[in-house]
Design a protein around this motif. Structure first.
Motif, short mmCIF file in Angstrom:
data_model
loop_
_atom_site.label_atom_id
_atom_site.label_comp_id
_atom_site.label_asym_id
_atom_site.label_seq_id
_atom_site.Cartn_x
_atom_site.Cartn_y
_atom_site.Cartn_z
N LEU A 330 46.93 -69.37 37.42
CA LEU A 330 46.03 -69.64 36.30
C LEU A 330 46.04 -71.13 35.96
CD1 LEU A 330 46.94 -66.59 34.03
CD2 LEU A 330 44.79 -66.95 35.26
N SER A 331 47.22 -71.73 35.97
CA SER A 331 47.30 -73.16 35.66
C SER A 331 46.53 -74.00 36.69
CB SER A 331 48.78 -73.59 35.63
OG SER A 331 48.90 -74.97 35.44
N ALA A 332 46.67 -73.64 37.97
CA ALA A 332 45.98 -74.39 39.01
C ALA A 332 44.46 -74.25 38.93
CB ALA A 332 46.46 -73.93 40.38
N ASP A 333 44.01 -73.14 38.33
CA ASP A 333 42.57 -72.87 38.26
C ASP A 333 42.00 -73.15 36.87
OD1 ASP A 333 40.17 -72.04 39.49
OD2 ASP A 333 40.36 -70.05 38.57
N ARG A 334 42.75 -73.83 36.00
CA ARG A 334 42.26 -74.06 34.64
C ARG A 334 41.08 -75.02 34.67
NH1 ARG A 334 47.28 -77.01 34.72
NH2 ARG A 334 47.04 -79.21 34.11
N PRO A 335 40.12 -74.81 33.79
CA PRO A 335 38.92 -75.65 33.78
C PRO A 335 39.15 -76.94 33.00
CG PRO A 335 38.72 -73.95 32.12
CD PRO A 335 40.03 -73.70 32.82
N ALA A 336 38.11 -77.73 32.89
CA ALA A 336 38.17 -78.97 32.11
C ALA A 336 38.32 -78.64 30.63
CB ALA A 336 36.91 -79.80 32.36
N ALA A 337 38.66 -79.66 29.83
CA ALA A 337 38.97 -79.45 28.42
C ALA A 337 37.83 -78.79 27.65
CB ALA A 337 39.33 -80.79 27.78
N ALA A 338 36.59 -79.06 28.04
CA ALA A 338 35.45 -78.49 27.33
C ALA A 338 35.42 -76.97 27.43
CB ALA A 338 34.14 -79.07 27.87
N ARG A 339 36.07 -76.42 28.44
CA ARG A 339 36.07 -74.97 28.65
C ARG A 339 37.40 -74.31 28.24
NH1 ARG A 339 30.80 -73.31 29.96
NH2 ARG A 339 29.91 -74.75 31.49
N LEU A 340 38.31 -75.08 27.63
CA LEU A 340 39.65 -74.54 27.46
C LEU A 340 39.70 -73.34 26.52
CD1 LEU A 340 41.15 -75.54 24.53
CD2 LEU A 340 41.11 -77.71 25.73
N THR A 341 38.88 -73.34 25.44
CA THR A 341 38.94 -72.20 24.52
C THR A 341 38.45 -70.92 25.19
OG1 THR A 341 36.77 -72.82 23.61
CG2 THR A 341 38.74 -73.59 22.44
N GLU A 342 37.44 -71.05 26.06
CA GLU A 342 37.00 -69.87 26.80
C GLU A 342 38.07 -69.43 27.79
OE1 GLU A 342 33.38 -68.17 29.64
OE2 GLU A 342 33.34 -70.27 28.96
N PHE A 343 38.73 -70.41 28.41
CA PHE A 343 39.81 -70.09 29.34
C PHE A 343 40.91 -69.30 28.64
CE2 PHE A 343 43.91 -71.73 31.19
CZ PHE A 343 43.84 -71.04 32.41
N TYR A 344 41.33 -69.75 27.46
CA TYR A 344 42.36 -69.04 26.71
C TYR A 344 41.87 -67.67 26.24
CZ TYR A 344 45.07 -73.35 26.69
OH TYR A 344 45.78 -74.45 27.07
N LEU A 345 40.59 -67.59 25.97
CA LEU A 345 40.03 -66.30 25.55
C LEU A 345 40.17 -65.27 26.67
CD1 LEU A 345 38.48 -64.79 23.31
CD2 LEU A 345 36.36 -65.55 24.38
N TRP A 346 39.89 -65.67 27.89
CA TRP A 346 40.02 -64.75 29.02
C TRP A 346 41.48 -64.43 29.31
CZ3 TRP A 346 36.32 -61.83 30.84
CH2 TRP A 346 34.99 -62.22 30.67
N LEU A 347 42.35 -65.43 29.15
CA LEU A 347 43.77 -65.17 29.35
C LEU A 347 44.31 -64.18 28.33
CD1 LEU A 347 43.70 -67.54 31.36
CD2 LEU A 347 45.80 -68.40 30.30
N SER A 348 43.92 -64.35 27.07
CA SER A 348 44.40 -63.43 26.03
C SER A 348 43.79 -62.05 26.21
CB SER A 348 44.08 -63.99 24.64
OG SER A 348 42.68 -64.11 24.45
N ALA A 349 42.54 -61.99 26.69
CA ALA A 349 41.93 -60.68 26.96
C ALA A 349 42.70 -59.97 28.07
CB ALA A 349 40.47 -60.86 27.36
N GLY A 350 43.06 -60.70 29.11
CA GLY A 350 43.86 -60.10 30.18
C GLY A 350 45.21 -59.63 29.67
N GLY A 351 45.87 -60.45 28.83
CA GLY A 351 47.14 -60.03 28.26
C GLY A 351 47.02 -58.79 27.42
N ALA A 352 45.95 -58.72 26.61
CA ALA A 352 45.75 -57.54 25.76
C ALA A 352 45.47 -56.29 26.59
CB ALA A 352 44.60 -57.80 24.79
N ILE A 353 44.67 -56.45 27.64
CA ILE A 353 44.38 -55.30 28.51
C ILE A 353 45.65 -54.83 29.21
CG2 ILE A 353 43.17 -54.59 30.62
CD1 ILE A 353 40.86 -56.40 29.74
N GLY A 354 46.43 -55.79 29.73
CA GLY A 354 47.68 -55.42 30.38
C GLY A 354 48.64 -54.74 29.44
N GLY A 355 48.74 -55.24 28.21
CA GLY A 355 49.61 -54.61 27.22
C GLY A 355 49.13 -53.23 26.84
N ALA A 356 47.82 -53.07 26.69
CA ALA A 356 47.27 -51.76 26.31
C ALA A 356 47.50 -50.73 27.41
CB ALA A 356 45.78 -51.89 26.01
#
Length: 733
Positions: A330-356
């Motif tokens: 995930l770190s190697a594939d992180r986007p530029a700063a302008a996209r970081l909030t969307e990047f974290y949104l997808w990461l947290s969605a994945g974490g929530a799905i995995g936890g659920a």
């Protein structure tokens, strides 16, 4: 040094400190509030799993806020409104449980627990969870030298998370009461608001005029394939984290303190993966991970529970290296700063799905802890160095998995035909299957399917060992009933812990394991119970119902059991007959937490109260507090006795019980029945440790003369209360 670089360093340090404080508060509240809720639900590990799922979903909502709100509101209005929302959270502090008792009977307690979490810590947790991505967004707009890559703040946030998580059991819990913890947390939250306000002022004054929308248009568009890749890669470590937590605390070492260790390693893996200076070489982690995975799968296939000094670190190390590898992707594939909030949104969605998947779906779908093997197989399929093309898969991969499973099953059947014991049979099956899996390392999907097939095939019985009669799972854990190799005994397991055994031929009414006539429990009933006449016994914890064998005509017995599945097993005469044959018509079972249910009993109504409840093989903390002993005392008849089963390999509760006995002014005797021979074990007698309390020493004088009984050791612990406990101090390290 020029003022510009100095100011930039100071600003970066301030933003990093704010991110770290936010994360420390965020992850300190997780075990703190779970500790508040645990007493209401019997201290089951599922409380922690469900709480983690709630936190992950709330984190997702916070990241969604951080992604969407700055795009809707102008910067000045957004900054001001955010500070106002942070201040409004103060109205909910200090946090507390703001809902009544959990539902009893057959009702699922998960909705109640989620509601308690939402009402108790939902608002502060939501606002804290917005901080990480917002600070990075604000810092990216400052025009500093490092503004284009603000991911160092993510590393600072994860360091703070690990600090908060570790500090709670090691510092906060041993020193502060729960009420004091909540108050100090509120003070920390005020400090956090001040830091955020300062960062907001800097962002307002120093930000460049370029808007987020303008910056976003200069960045390459994100494909849905890339977004889904982030989602899946983030989901697997999350499922894995909860899976290894349940495995450790139910199958290997049932110590509640271990609940936070995998989460701490999970957070540390983000620090390593997103760090500019790699603590661990990503290449080396990728190379060593397949070997760790196969070794871990081997322990699962061999049903190995020891030696703990090897097996437990192996599971934790494999998980940590796997999380570093996947989060490194995930770190190697992180986007530029302008996209970081969307990047974290997808990461947290994945974490929530995995936890659920692990915390909510798995208990409803799987009869055992299947999410752990599934997460291991999924991680193997995602190892980056094995790919020839992204997620390449074919029908040949499925055929390879079938071949591996067939290899295991054929070996197990051959071992069974030769009447081999379970462990040698599984060892024989594991070798060829492991070699086949190794041959598939260059095809990551095939390798993952091969490991999954090995673990699936290992679920089948092998050799001349026990045969499973029942396996079920609910909120409170996994319960299994097996027969012994000779078919003469039925065995009740809670996870990997044997809770009871019954002879199904010969004398079926003979209590075994921790409850034998020769053991401490047998002594108490022989010395204290009247031969005839009315005698009322209350038992917190049912198990298979072995204590009912001590019931005699005319006595009334009440069992309190929190787990409906355990009650169903104990009342099924095809599995166990203790309750059917021994309990008698005056006996009853009340479903619900033992302490809460006992409150409804008439005052001074019990001649004997037995505390035999276990959560992760340890008496739940809320049954050992001063308030709990006050309750027991109020329900005991004038000459009544209180009997506690404190048997445990990993936790020494004698000092805690002694402290409570001293506080209550109750004489206390202890018998540690640990000198058990191999012949005793073969006959169904287990090592056990029991303690008995009375109001008057004369009421236990008959026990004092029996072999093995002695005065309880001096109190070595501070009296536990509903507001204070210290589990670290009683662990047998």
């Amino acid at each position: 040094m020029p003022p510009g670089p100095q100011r930039e360093r100071l600003t970066a340090a301030g933003f990093a400190a704010t991110a770290a404080v936010s994360a420390t508060l965020l992850f300190a509240v997780e075990p703190m509030f779970a500790r508040m809720v645990l007493p209401q639900l019997g201290s089951t590990p599922a409380v922690w799993s469900t709480a983690v799922v709630f936190y992950q979903v709330t984190l997702l909502l916070g990241y969604a806020y951080a992604h969407l709100v700055p795009r809707v509101l102008p910067r000045g209005r957004h900054l001001a409104s955010h500070i106002v929302l942070l201040l409004l959270v103060l109205l909910t502090l200090p946090f507390a449980i703001r809902l009544g008792a959990p539902p009893g009977g057959q009702q699922n307690p998960i909705p109640w627990l989620l509601a308690v979490l939402a009402m108790g810590v939902g608002a502060p947790f939501l606002m804290l969870s917005t901080t990480g991505p917002l600070l990075q967004r604000w810092y990216a707009s400052l025009g500093h030298t490092h503004s284009a890559d603000p991911y160092f703040l993510y590393r600072a946030s994860n360091i703070g998370s690990a600090v908060g998580l570790a500090a709670y059991p090691l510092v906060a819990e041993p020193i502060l009461t729960l009420h004091q913890q909540a108050q100090w947390w509120a003070v920390g939250y005020v400090v956090f608001i001040v830091l955020v306000a300062l960062c907001a002022v800097v962002a307002r004054r120093m930000s460049t005029p370029t808007t987020d929308r303008d910056t976003a248009t200069t960045d390459a568009p994100l494909s849905w394939r890339r977004r889904v890749g982030w989602l899946v890669t983030a989901a697997v470590p999350s499922t894995w984290m909860l899976g290894v937590t349940l495995h450790l605390t139910t199958e290997l070492a049932p110590i509640p303190l271990l609940w936070v260790v995998p989460l701490g390693l999970y957070l540390l893996s983000f620090v390593v993966a997103f760090g500019n200076r790699r603590i661990l070489s990503r290449t080396r982690c990728v190379r060593v991970l397949p070997y760790l995975l196969i070794a871990t799968v081997g322990t699962l296939q061999l049903h190995a529970s020891g030696p703990l000094w090897f097996v437990m670190p192996l599971h934790l190390l494999t998980f940590f290296i796997g999380a570093v590898v996947l989060h490194g992707e995930l770190s190697a594939d992180r986007p530029a700063a302008a996209r970081l909030t969307e990047f974290y949104l997808w990461l947290s969605a994945g974490g929530a799905i995995g936890g659920a998947v692990s915390g909510l779906l798995a208990p409803l779908v799987f009869p055992g802890f299947a999410e752990y093997p599934l997460a291991i197989a999924a991680a193997a399929a995602l190892i980056p160095s094995f790919r020839r093309k992204p997620f390449a898969a074919s029908w040949r991969d499925l055929i390879a998995a079938v071949v591996v499973a067939a290899t295991v099953l054929i070996a197990l059947q051959g071992a069974s035909a030769l009447h081999m014991d379970d462990l040698p049979a599984r060892t024989l099956a594991f070798g060829p299957a492991a070699l086949l899996a190794f041959s598939m390392l260059q095809r990551r999907v095939r390798f993952g399917l091969a490991l999954g097939a090995m673990m699936l095939a290992a679920a089948f019985p092998a050799g001349a060992g026990e045969h499973q009669l029942f396996a079920g799972r609910d909120f409170f854990g996994v319960s299994r009933v097996t027969t012994s190799a000779d078919g003469k005994d039925h065995i009740l397991y809670s996870g990997a812990i044997v809770h009871n055994v019954q002879h199904m031929s010969g004398d079926r009414d003979e209590p075994l394991t921790y409850y034998t006539h020769q053991g401490p429990a047998g002594d108490v009933f022989a010395a204290a119970a009247p031969v005839s006449g009315r005698w009322h016994v209350g038992v917190i914890g049912l198990g298979a119902g072995a204590l009912a064998c001590y019931a005699t005509p005319g006595q009334a017995w009440t069992f309190y059991e929190i787990d409906p599945l355990v009650e169903r097993l104990a009342s099924d005469p095809t599995l166990f007959t203790y309750m059917h044959d021994c309990a008698g018509p005056s006996s009853s079972v009340i479903l619900g937490d033992g302490r809460l249910s006992l409150q409804t009993a008439p005052e001074h109504s019990y001649d004997l109260i037995v505390v035999d409840a276990f959560g992760s093989d340890v008496i739940p903390v809320h049954l050992l507090t001063r308030e709990a002993f006050d309750l027991y005392n109020s329900k005991l008849a004038p000459h009544g006795l209180l009997l506690l089963n404190v048997s445990n390999q990993y936790v020494d509760l004698t000092g805690v019980v002694s402290a409570a006995a001293n506080a209550e002014g109750m004489p206390c005797l202890s018998r540690d029945d640990g000198n058990i021979t191999a012949e005793d074990t073969a006959n169904g007698r287990f090592a056990s440790h029991w303690m008995v309390l009375a109001r008057d020493a004369a009421d236990i004088s008959a026990l004092a003369g029996r072999q093995g009984w002695e005065s309880a050791p001096p109190a070595t612990a501070k009296v536990w209360t509903d507001d204070y406990s210290d589990l670290v101090s009683v662990i047998r390290w």
